[in-house]
Design a protein around this motif. Structure first.
Motif, short mmCIF file in Angstrom:
data_model
loop_
_atom_site.label_atom_id
_atom_site.label_comp_id
_atom_site.label_asym_id
_atom_site.label_seq_id
_atom_site.Cartn_x
_atom_site.Cartn_y
_atom_site.Cartn_z
N ASP A 1 0.80 -1.28 -0.23
CA ASP A 1 0.01 0.13 -0.07
C ASP A 1 0.98 1.25 0.06
OD1 ASP A 1 -2.00 1.83 0.41
OD2 ASP A 1 -3.15 0.79 1.75
N SER B 1 -0.16 -2.65 4.00
CA SER B 1 -1.78 -3.16 3.76
C SER B 1 -1.58 -4.18 2.97
CB SER B 1 -2.81 -2.32 3.94
OG SER B 1 -3.00 -1.99 2.54
N ILE C 1 -3.81 -4.54 0.56
CA ILE C 1 -4.90 -4.21 -0.31
C ILE C 1 -4.73 -4.82 -1.79
CG2 ILE C 1 -3.64 -1.78 -0.77
CD1 ILE C 1 -7.23 -2.37 -1.37
N LYS D 1 -5.45 -8.51 -1.70
CA LYS D 1 -6.68 -8.91 -1.40
C LYS D 1 -7.29 -8.74 -3.19
CE LYS D 1 -8.19 -5.73 1.44
NZ LYS D 1 -9.30 -4.82 2.44
N ARG E 1 3.67 0.42 9.74
CA ARG E 1 3.75 1.68 8.89
C ARG E 1 4.32 2.59 10.19
NH1 ARG E 1 -2.87 2.38 7.55
NH2 ARG E 1 -2.88 0.00 6.37
N GLN F 1 -4.36 -5.64 11.42
CA GLN F 1 -5.69 -5.11 10.51
C GLN F 1 -6.58 -6.51 10.07
OE1 GLN F 1 -6.85 -1.87 7.99
NE2 GLN F 1 -5.19 -2.57 6.75
N ASP G 1 -8.58 -7.41 7.50
CA ASP G 1 -8.53 -6.88 6.11
C ASP G 1 -9.58 -7.68 5.46
OD1 ASP G 1 -7.80 -4.53 4.32
OD2 ASP G 1 -5.60 -5.55 4.16
N ARG H 1 -8.57 9.50 -0.70
CA ARG H 1 -7.56 8.80 -0.31
C ARG H 1 -6.42 8.20 -1.24
NH1 ARG H 1 -8.39 4.03 3.34
NH2 ARG H 1 -9.38 3.26 1.65
N TYR I 1 -6.43 3.65 -5.25
CA TYR I 1 -7.20 2.62 -5.50
C TYR I 1 -8.67 2.62 -5.09
CZ TYR I 1 -5.71 1.60 -0.89
OH TYR I 1 -5.06 1.55 0.63
N SER J 1 -11.11 1.74 7.34
CA SER J 1 -11.08 2.58 6.16
C SER J 1 -11.45 1.65 4.92
CB SER J 1 -9.89 3.09 5.73
OG SER J 1 -9.40 4.29 6.61
N GLY J 2 -12.27 1.95 4.02
CA GLY J 2 -12.45 0.95 2.84
C GLY J 2 -12.94 1.74 1.56
N ARG K 1 -13.26 -0.37 -5.36
CA ARG K 1 -11.93 -0.05 -5.97
C ARG K 1 -12.07 0.12 -7.32
NH1 ARG K 1 -10.16 -0.11 -0.59
NH2 ARG K 1 -10.65 -2.29 0.26
N GLY L 1 -14.04 -3.55 -0.07
CA GLY L 1 -13.67 -4.02 0.99
C GLY L 1 -13.21 -3.06 2.08
N ALA L 2 -12.46 -3.47 3.05
CA ALA L 2 -12.30 -2.61 3.99
C ALA L 2 -11.07 -3.27 5.21
CB ALA L 2 -13.40 -2.08 4.97
N GLY L 3 -10.45 -2.42 5.72
CA GLY L 3 -9.73 -3.08 6.79
C GLY L 3 -9.93 -2.31 8.44
N1 ASP Z 1 -5.75 -0.62 2.63
C1 ASP Z 1 -6.95 0.29 3.57
C2 ASP Z 1 -6.18 0.62 4.58
O1 ASP Z 1 -5.13 -0.13 5.19
C3 ASP Z 1 -7.84 -0.47 3.93
C4 ASP Z 1 -8.66 -0.86 3.07
O2 ASP Z 1 -9.13 -0.23 1.96
O3 ASP Z 1 -9.13 -2.01 2.61
O4 ASP Z 1 -6.32 1.83 5.10
#
Ligand code: ASP
Ligand code: MG
Length: 324
Positions: free
Chosen positions: A65, A88, A90, A93, A113, A130, A132, A217, A220, A247-248, A251, A289-291
């Motif tokens: 990410d 992440s 992402i 996924k 991070r 996370q 995810d 953001r 993606y 956050s998610g 995409r 999706g989201a994490g």
């Molecule tokens: N990759 C995002 C993050 O780690 C989470 C997501 O959008 O799935 O903030």
């Protein structure tokens, strides 16, 4: 907490050792850890029941990410190739879902991070876990409903399962009486109401989690092409001042859109060339999706002021030195 007058480096080290041991020996730690374990157990159960297939995490990769805020770089060379530590998963996924027989996946994913010192606030860790998840052919609404169900089930479970622990922490459980659908607010709407510090202020005022929709953001997250300049993405905001917990987004998956968004974000296309090539071949499926951060959820559930209180070892940015 003991107070010290630091004479030399040696004394500083001793102070760090004492602080580290004091942190590990906190009486409330086992209660916090048990509640966190119950959260994860309930999350796994919910995923399993809903046919969300668990992938194991990858902790290093040539691609990770890019994030939309600065962190210290964390790359290294392995076998003559540049790798990064996972910020992440992402892209993993997205790619995993190119398997035609996989529809829904999740990973309990360690994310590193290396936040800059100014992120040494009450909600950032420079290493965290996370949950995810990503679903093929899904929309924002699918993710909202899914996450609301997850929270409802998990909170219901831990309220029953961890009564003793909440008692020991001296924390009530009325903040866990939540059920969906959660309110949805756009960034613009809250900005107009609260000004620049809208997230913190709206979170402080709220008594239930809510969705914060549409903010720019990473490249993606899909732009809403019928409303250019707005995005089909979201954060989940914990109430009572606990702020962002997830956050998610839907995409970008189409090659032209990915390139457009990357260029807008001024990204280094060379370092992403294999991802771009796969997009060109149509191998990136349409997903959403989201994490969500496990420690952030634990912090909210256990009503702890600082996220540093829910970990055994300090991972709070900006402390200067860490010994474990
Ligand atoms: N990759 C995002 C993050 O780690 C989470 C997501 O959008 O799935 O903030
Ligand atoms: Mg976020």
């Amino acid at each position: 907490m003991k107070t010290y007058v630091l004479k030399d480096e040696n004394e500083r080290e001793l102070k760090l050792l004492d602080e580290t041991i004091e942190k590990i020996k906190r009486e409330k730690l086992p209660s916090i850890l048990k509640i966190q374990q119950a959260i994860l157990r309930s999350v796994d159960d919910y995923m399993y029941k809903n046919g969300v297939v668990r992938l194991l995490p990858n902790m290093i990769s040539p691609i990770t990410d890019p994030l939309c805020h600065s962190v210290e770089d964390c790359d290294f060379t392995y076998g003559g190739q540049k790798f990064n530590v996972t910020k992440s998963m992402i892209f993993h996924k997205q790619l995993a879902l190119s398997n035609p027989y996989l529809q829904k996946i999740y990973i309990v994913s360690p994310n590193v991070r290396l936040e800059l010192p100014e992120r040494g606030d009450v909600r950032h860790l420079f290493e965290f876990t996370q949950v995810d998840f990503e679903f093929k052919d899904a929309t924002m609404d699918t993710v909202f409903g899914f996450m609301e169900g997850l929270i409802e089930q998990a909170f219901c479970y831990i309220k029953e399962e961890c009564k003793e622990e909440f008692k020991k922490l001296g924390v009530g459980t009325s903040h866990l009486d939540v059920s969906g659908p959660f309110e949805r607010h756009t960034t613009q709407e809250l900005k107009a109401k609260y000004g620049e510090d809208f997230e913190a202020l709206a979170s402080k005022e709220a008594t239930r989690p809510f969705w914060l929709i549409n903010h720019k953001r990473e490249f993606y997250d899909a732009e809403d092409l019928e409303n250019k300049g707005t995005y089909k993405n979201y954060d989940l905001i914990w109430p009572m001042g606990y702020v962002e917990g997830l956050s998610g987004g839907e995409r970008e998956y189409n090659y032209d859109r990915i390139i457009t968004r990357m260029r807008e974000a001024g990204m280094d296309e060379q370092s992403m060339k294999d991802y771009i090539e796969l997009a060109k071949r149509g191998e990136i499926p349409k997903t959403a999706g989201a994490g969500f951060g496990v420690e952030r959820m634990t912090r909210f559930v256990c009503q702890q002021d600082d996220i540093d209180e829910v970990t055994v070892f300090s991972r709070k940015p900006g402390k200067g030195k860490y010994i474990f």
